[in-house]
Design an enzyme around this catalytic site. Structure first.
Site, PDB file in Angstrom:
ATOM      1  N   GLU A 122      71.651  27.344  40.683  1.00 56.30           N
ATOM      2  CA  GLU A 122      71.914  27.652  39.275  1.00 56.30           C
ATOM      3  C   GLU A 122      71.376  26.582  38.332  1.00 56.30           C
ATOM      4  OE1 GLU A 122      74.095  28.136  41.695  1.00 56.30           O
ATOM      5  OE2 GLU A 122      74.520  30.277  41.597  1.00 56.30           O
TER       6      GLU A 122
ATOM      7  N   HIS B 249      85.992  33.161  40.598  1.00 50.32           N
ATOM      8  CA  HIS B 249      85.118  34.298  40.257  1.00 50.32           C
ATOM      9  C   HIS B 249      85.731  35.181  39.174  1.00 50.32           C
ATOM     10  CE1 HIS B 249      82.897  33.265  43.886  1.00 50.32           C
ATOM     11  NE2 HIS B 249      82.010  34.198  43.631  1.00 50.32           N
TER      12      HIS B 249
HETATM   13  C1  LIG Z   1      77.168  28.592  43.308  1.00 50.82           C
HETATM   14  C2  LIG Z   1      77.228  30.013  43.718  1.00 50.82           C
HETATM   15  N1  LIG Z   1      76.193  30.819  43.440  1.00 50.82           N
HETATM   16  C3  LIG Z   1      76.208  32.110  43.810  1.00 50.82           C
HETATM   17  C4  LIG Z   1      77.290  32.630  44.462  1.00 50.82           C
HETATM   18  C5  LIG Z   1      77.332  34.097  44.861  1.00 50.82           C
HETATM   19  N2  LIG Z   1      77.192  34.175  46.318  1.00 50.82           N
HETATM   20  C6  LIG Z   1      78.260  34.296  47.109  1.00 50.82           C
HETATM   21  S1  LIG Z   1      77.882  34.242  48.716  1.00 50.82           S
HETATM   22  C7  LIG Z   1      76.238  34.078  48.389  1.00 50.82           C
HETATM   23  C8  LIG Z   1      75.250  33.958  49.503  1.00 50.82           C
HETATM   24  C9  LIG Z   1      75.553  32.790  50.361  1.00 50.82           C
HETATM   25  O1  LIG Z   1      74.663  32.723  51.413  1.00 50.82           O
HETATM   26  P1  LIG Z   1      74.921  31.684  52.562  1.00 50.82           P
HETATM   27  O2  LIG Z   1      75.290  30.366  51.973  1.00 50.82           O
HETATM   28  O3  LIG Z   1      73.756  31.697  53.460  1.00 50.82           O
HETATM   29  O4  LIG Z   1      76.221  32.198  53.297  1.00 50.82           O
HETATM   30  P2  LIG Z   1      76.450  33.591  54.027  1.00 50.82           P
HETATM   31  O5  LIG Z   1      76.974  34.537  52.996  1.00 50.82           O
HETATM   32  O6  LIG Z   1      75.153  34.021  54.589  1.00 50.82           O
HETATM   33  O7  LIG Z   1      77.467  33.307  55.060  1.00 50.82           O
HETATM   34  C10 LIG Z   1      76.026  34.068  47.016  1.00 50.82           C
HETATM   35  C11 LIG Z   1      74.710  33.968  46.374  1.00 50.82           C
HETATM   36  C12 LIG Z   1      78.373  31.767  44.699  1.00 50.82           C
HETATM   37  N3  LIG Z   1      79.492  32.197  45.273  1.00 50.82           N
HETATM   38  N4  LIG Z   1      78.306  30.464  44.346  1.00 50.82           N
END
Ligand SMILES: Cc1ncc(C[n+]2csc(CCOP(=O)(O)OP(=O)(O)O)c2C)c(N)n1
Lengths: 335, 320
Positions: free
Chosen positions: A69, A138
Site C-alpha cells: 500500500e 477491516h
Molecule cells: C495490508 C493489507 N493489504 C491487503 C489486505 C487484503 N488481503 C487479505 S489476505 C490477502 C492476500 C494475502 O496473501 P498471502 O500473504 O500470500 O497469504 P494467503 O492468503 O495466501 O495465505 C490480501 C491482499 C490485507 N488484509 N492487508
C-alpha cells in the site's frame, strides 16, 4: 438539485456499477488516467467493483500490484506529479494506516511546498463501514484523518448517482482526492444517467426536505438518516436530511441555512465519534446558526471502541435509524 | 529420524486442523458463522511441523489464515469455535473472530488481518526475550503476499543487526488472494533475507517431518543466540482464498488444484508413511479420525450453544 437530475435520464444501476462506469468513461476520455491496486485486474477487486475494466483497457492501465500500500500510493504521487492521473485502489479504508506518509506528507503538501508549481492530480479510492462482521482491522471509517489534512480533498458519496458524478470530478481535479465508498452500499441501486455528468465538490445535497430538524449525514449514514426521517414522520416530526457529499471542501452555507430554517441539527457519521468529522460540522453549524437554534447541535458517530466481531456487540457501535430517530426526537423535545 | 510416537502426534494435530477447518466451512455454508474465514486446509504440515518444534513458552504470530497456527500451538477446539461464532466463551470473548485469535497462555501473540502486520510484533517479542534474558524464540508466520510489505524488511534488518531469536516463516501457497505470486514478486524470495545476511532454507512444506527437522535446527540456532533465520515452505491452500471464494478458475487452474490434492496432501502423505513403515494400520488411522471428528463435533456444538457476550461488554477492554 441532484434529485431532479436523477429523474431526467438514466437507468437503475448499482453503486459498484456507477463507480465502474465513471472510471471507464474517464479512462476513455483521458489516456492519462490509470488504475493501480491489489487484485484490480482480472479479479476486479474483492468487491468486483472494477470487473471488466482490464478487458477494455488492458493490464497497462489496470495494474495489479503487490500487497504494497505505501508503495503504490507513493508511486501514484510520483506519476501524478509528472503528467499522469492515477487512481489508486486501497481495498479497505483500514489500510489508510499504511499509506499515510505518502498521502499526508507527500501528496497533500507538494503543491504548497513547491510554491504552487507541482501538482498531484491523483485519486485514492478506498472503503469505509462496519456491520460486515469483519472485525477491528477491516471495518473502520477513517475519513476524518484525511479531512484533517490541508491539501487533501475528501469525498463521501451516498448514492450511485452521486458516486458517478463525484468520482468524475475527483479524477479531473488537480489535487489529491480521497474517495470513500461504503462497502455495504455496493449492491444498492439508484438511477444514474448513462451519459457524462459531474457533480461539483463543496455542494451539499438536500436528500429530503423538512422543517423541524436537520439531520446532516455522510456516506453510509445518509440512508440511515433518511430511514430515521421516516420514523420521525410517524411522530409528526419533519426532518430535513442534508448529505454533505464532501467534507473537504465543506458546503457550510447549505448546512447553516438548513439549521437556521429548522432550528435544530443532528450530525450523523460512521467515523469514531471522538474528534470525528461530526465535531467539525457541528461547530460550523453552532457558529453559523447560533441565534436561530432551539437546541444544542448534537452529533452521533461510531462508538469509540475498536469494531468488535460479535454481531451482538458490533451492531451497537454504529448509529441506526432507530437510534438517530430517538436522539432527534429528544432534540425536538418530544420525549 | 523422528520417532513413531511423534509422527503419530503430528498426524493427530494435522488431522485436527483439517477436520476443524472442514467444520468451519460447514458452519459458513449453514449460515451459522458471521463473516468469512480463510481456511488452512492443505498447509497443515507447516504449522504442525514448526509448532511441534517449539516450546510452550515460545512465541508465534499468525495471519488471517491463522486457525492452523493456533491449533498447532495448542489452542482448544471449543474456545476456537466459540470465537469464530462471536460467543462469550471464545478466546477473545467474541471481540476478535476468525482473524484475531490470540492465546496468551500458549505464546500465541495473535492472528492478524493486516498482511505482514505481525512482522514487528514477532521481532519485538524476540527483542524482549533477549532483553529479559530468557531463551524463548519467536516464529513469525506469513504468506508470500506479505513480501510486498516494507515493514518486513525493516524488521529483518534489525533482527539481523541485533541477532534476535526470530524465525521468519514464509508459507508460499503461490497466491496473494487472487493473483499468482510470480506477478507480484521480483527476484527470489530467499534473496530478500540473504541481503540482510540472514540464513535461509527452502523446503517442501507438505512433508511434516522435514518441516519439523528443519524448524528444529533453526529454532535451536536462535535459542543459542546465533540470530534470525528465514524458512520458506512451499505449500498450497486447497480451498479458496476465503470460504466464499468458490469460482476461482479464472485465477487458478482446476487441474493444479487437483494435482496438489491428489499428490501433495500433507495429511494423506503422512498417513501413507505411517502405514508403509508399519507404525500403524489403516484401521488404526480410521479410529483416530473418528475420535478427532468427535472432538470437533462436540467443540462446534459447545460453540453453537454458548451464549453471546453481554451487550455491556462492548466498551470494556478498550484500555488496560
Ligand atoms: C495490508 C493489507 N493489504 C491487503 C489486505 C487484503 N488481503 C487479505 S489476505 C490477502 C492476500 C494475502 O496473501 P498471502 O500473504 O500470500 O497469504 P494467503 O492468503 O495466501 O495465505 C490480501 C491482499 C490485507 N488484509 N492487508
Amino acid at each position: 438539485m441532484a434529485k431532479q437530475a436523477q429523474t431526467t435520464a438514466g437507468r437503475a444501476i448499482t453503486f459498484a456499477q456507477a463507480i465502474n462506469e465513471a472510471l471507464a468513461e474517464e479512462m476513455r476520455r483521458d489516456p492519462k488516467v490509470f488504475i493501480l491496486g491489489e487484485d484490480v485486474a482480472e479479479a476486479g477487486t474483492p468487491f468486483k467493483v472494477l470487473s471488466g475494466l482490464v478487458k477494455e483497457f488492458g493490464k497497462e492501465r489496470v495494474i495489479d500490484s503487490p500487497i504494497s500500500e505505501a508503495g503504490i500510493a507513493g508511486i501514484c504521487v510520483g506519476a501524478a506529479m509528472t503528467g499522469m492521473r492515477p487512481v489508486v485502489d486501497i481495498m479497505f479504508g483500514d489500510f489508510a494506516t499504511l499509506v499515510m506518509d505518502q498521502m499526508v506528507n507527500q501528496a497533500a503538501k507538494t503543491h504548497y511546498m513547491s510554491g504552487g508549481k507541482l501538482t498531484v492530480p491523483m485519486v485514492m479510492r478506498t472503503t469505509l463501514g462496519a456491520t460486515r462482521r469483519s472485525a477491528a482491522q477491516h471495518s473502520q471509517s477513517l475519513h476524518a484523518w484525511f479531512s484533517h489534512i490541508p491539501g487533501l480533498k475528501v469525498v463521501l458519496p451516498a448514492t450511485p448517482y452521486d458516486a458517478k458524478g463525484l468520482l468524475k470530478t475527483a479524477i479531473r481535479d488537480d489535487n489529491p482526492v480521497v474517495f470513500f465508498e461504503d462497502k455495504m452500499m455496493y449492491q444498492q441501486k439508484g438511477v444514474v444517467p448513462a451519459q457524462d455528468y459531474t457533480i461539483p465538490f463543496g455542494v451539499a445535497d438536500v436528500k429530503r426536505a423538512g422543517k423541524d430538524i436537520t439531520l446532516v449525514a455522510t456516506s453510509s449514514m445518509v440512508e440511515v438518516s433518511l430511514k430515521a426521517a421516516e420514523i420521525l414522520q410517524a411522530s409528526n416530526i419533519s426532518a430535513e436530511v442534508v448529505d454533505v457529499r464532501t467534507t473537504v471542501p465543506l458546503d457550510k452555507e447549505t448546512l447553516i441555512a438548513s439549521a437556521q430554517k429548522t432550528t435544530r441539527a443532528l450530525v450523523v457519521d460512521e467515523g469514531y465519534e471522538r474528534y470525528g468529522v461530526t465535531a467539525e460540522i457541528a461547530s460550523v453549524i453552532a457558529d453559523g446558526a447560533f441565534y436561530y437554534l432551539d437546541a444544542p447541535v448534537k452529533r452521533m458517530g461510531a462508538m469509540d471502541v475498536p469494531v468488535p466481531f460479535s454481531p451482538v456487540l458490533e451492531d451497537q457501535t454504529v448509529p441506526t435509524p432507530e437510534s438517530v430517530a430517538e436522539t432527534a426526537r429528544k432534540l425536538c423535545g418530544k420525549m | 529420524m523422528v520417532d513413531s510416537d511423534k509422527l503419530l502426534r503430528f498426524y493427530r494435530q494435522m488431522l485436527k486442523i483439517r477436520l476443524f477447518e472442514e467444520q468451519v466451512n460447514q458452519l459458513y455454508l449453514g449460515a451459522k458463522m458471521p463473516g468469512l474465514a480463510h481456511l488452512y486446509i492443505g498447509q497443515e504440515a507447516v504449522a504442525v511441523g514448526v509448532c511441534e518444534a517449539l516450546r510452550a513458552d515460545d512465541y508465534i504470530t499468525s495471519t488471517h489464515r491463522g486457525h492452523g497456527h493456533c491449533l498447532a500451538k495448542g489452542a482448544a477446539i471449543d474456545k476456537m469455535f466459540a470465537e469464530l461464532l462471536g460467543k462469550a466463551d471464545g478466546y477473545c470473548r467474541g471481540k476478535g473472530g476468525s482473524m484475531h485469535i490470540a492465546d496468551q497462555e500458549r505464546g500465541n501473540l495473535g492472528a492478524n488481518a493486516i498482511v505482514g502486520g505481525s512482522a514487528g510484533i514477532a521481532t519485538g517479542a524476540a527483542l524482549s526475550a533477549k532483553m529479559r534474558g530468557t531463551d524463548q524464540v519467536a516464529v513469525c508466520f506469513f504468506g508470500e503476499g506479505a513480501l510486498g510489505q516494507g515493514l518486513l524488511y525493516e524488521c529483518m534488518n534489525m533482527a539481523a543487526l541485533w541477532k534476535l531469536p526470530v524465525i521468519y516463516l514464509c508459507e508460499n501457497n503461490m497466491y496473494n488472494e487472487y493473483t499468482h505470486y510470480s506477478e507480484t514478486t521480483a527476484g527470489t524470495i530467499e534473496g530478500r533475507a540473504q541481503a540482510f545476511g540472514i540464513p535461509t532454507e527452502t523446503i517442501e512444506g507438505q512433508d511434516v517431518e522435514l518441516v519439523y527437522r528443519t524448524a528444529s535446527k533453526l529454532i535451536e540456532r536462535a535459542r543459542k543466540s546465533d540470530g534470525p533465520s528465514f524458512l520458506l515452505c512451499n505449500t498450497y491452500r486447497f480451498h479458496g482464498h476465503h470460504v466464499g471464494d468458490i469460482d476461482r478458475a479464472y485465477y487458478r487452474p482446476k487441474k493444479e488444484e487437483e494435482e496438489w490434492k491428489e499428490r501433495r496432501d500433507p495429511v494423506k502423505l503422512l498417513a501413507d508413511k505411517l502405514v508403509r513403515s508399519e507404525i500403524v494400520d489403516r484401521q488404526f488411522l480410521a479410529g483416530t479420525e473418528s475420535e478427532i471428528a468427535g472432538e470437533i463435533k462436540s467443540g462446534a456444538d459447545f460453540a453453537l450453544n454458548a451464549p453471546y457476550p453481554d451487550a455491556t461488554e462492548v466498551d470494556q477492554d478498550v484500555y488496560a
